[in-house]
Design a protein around this motif. Structure first.
Motif, short mmCIF file in Angstrom:
data_model
loop_
_atom_site.label_atom_id
_atom_site.label_comp_id
_atom_site.label_asym_id
_atom_site.label_seq_id
_atom_site.Cartn_x
_atom_site.Cartn_y
_atom_site.Cartn_z
N HIS A 257 0.83 -1.21 0.00
CA HIS A 257 0.00 0.00 0.00
C HIS A 257 0.86 1.25 0.00
N TYR A 258 1.87 1.26 0.85
CA TYR A 258 2.75 2.43 0.94
C TYR A 258 3.47 2.65 -0.40
N GLU B 149 -6.05 4.48 3.59
CA GLU B 149 -5.80 4.99 2.26
C GLU B 149 -4.60 5.91 2.24
N SER B 150 -4.41 6.68 3.27
CA SER B 150 -3.24 7.54 3.37
C SER B 150 -2.91 7.67 4.83
N THR C 280 1.49 9.29 -5.83
CA THR C 280 1.64 10.70 -5.44
C THR C 280 2.95 11.31 -5.89
N SER D 88 1.01 4.03 -2.91
CA SER D 88 0.74 5.43 -2.58
C SER D 88 1.90 6.32 -3.01
#
Length: 177
Positions: free
Chosen positions: A138-139, A173-174, A146, A142
């Motif tokens: 996930h990280y 999500e963040s 971004t 992300s």
């Protein structure tokens, strides 16, 4: 006067907390994309802007190669800085120092609570322990979304799609540290 000590101690403890995250990032050679303190945001081009009212603070990292270990150290860095202040300051040094010491302990304890809705350091550490591969994935996703949409993200897409129905849905999500 006591109220002034409390307010100044809280501001100081939050600044120390965020500095703890920044020092860990610097030691790990991880770039900081943004640092937010009480509504003021400093980006990696050293531009300062005001983004509305905010009582909290955050650090956004640019970590292209996250691991369970470096994410864990990053998330824990703020609380460790607060605990170090508690350990190093004398307890009987006057009301101002005592208030500051106590506030550092409170900030360390509160940020380590696993409150998913607030995306605290504790919630991120718990996600990292419970779902290490999904949290790192996930990280990474992300980061690429971004910071740099590249072929590396395209290569991750099949893995992302295969985990959407699984534990990844439980990961934030963040994250704001």
């Amino acid at each position: 006067m006591v109220v002034l000590y409390i307010i100044l101690s809280w501001i100081g403890a939050v600044v120390i907390h965020e500095c703890g995250h920044c020092i860990v990032a610097w030691l790990l050679k991880i770039n900081i994309a943004r640092l937010g303190l009480f509504g003021f945001v400093i980006d990696n081009q050293k531009k300062i802007r005001f983004e509305g009212s905010g009582l909290g603070s955050f650090v956004v990292f640019r970590n292209a190669k996250p691991t369970v270990l470096n994410l864990g150290i990053l998330y824990a860095g703020g609380a460790v800085a607060n605990v170090l202040v508690v350990m190093l300051l004398p307890l009987k040094a006057g009301l101002g120092v005592e208030t500051f010491t106590l506030m550092n302990g409170v900030i360390a304890a509160v940020t380590l609570l696993p409150l998913n809705n607030l995306a605290t350091d504790g919630s991120m550490l718990l996600n990292l322990v419970m779902n290490p591969e999904e949290t790192v994935l996930h990280y990474t996703v992300s980061y690429f979304l971004t910071n740099e949409y590249t072929e590396k993200f395209d290569a991750l897409l099949p893995q992302v799609l295969s985990t959407l129905d699984g534990p990844l849905g439980k990961v934030q999500e963040s994250h704001i540290i």
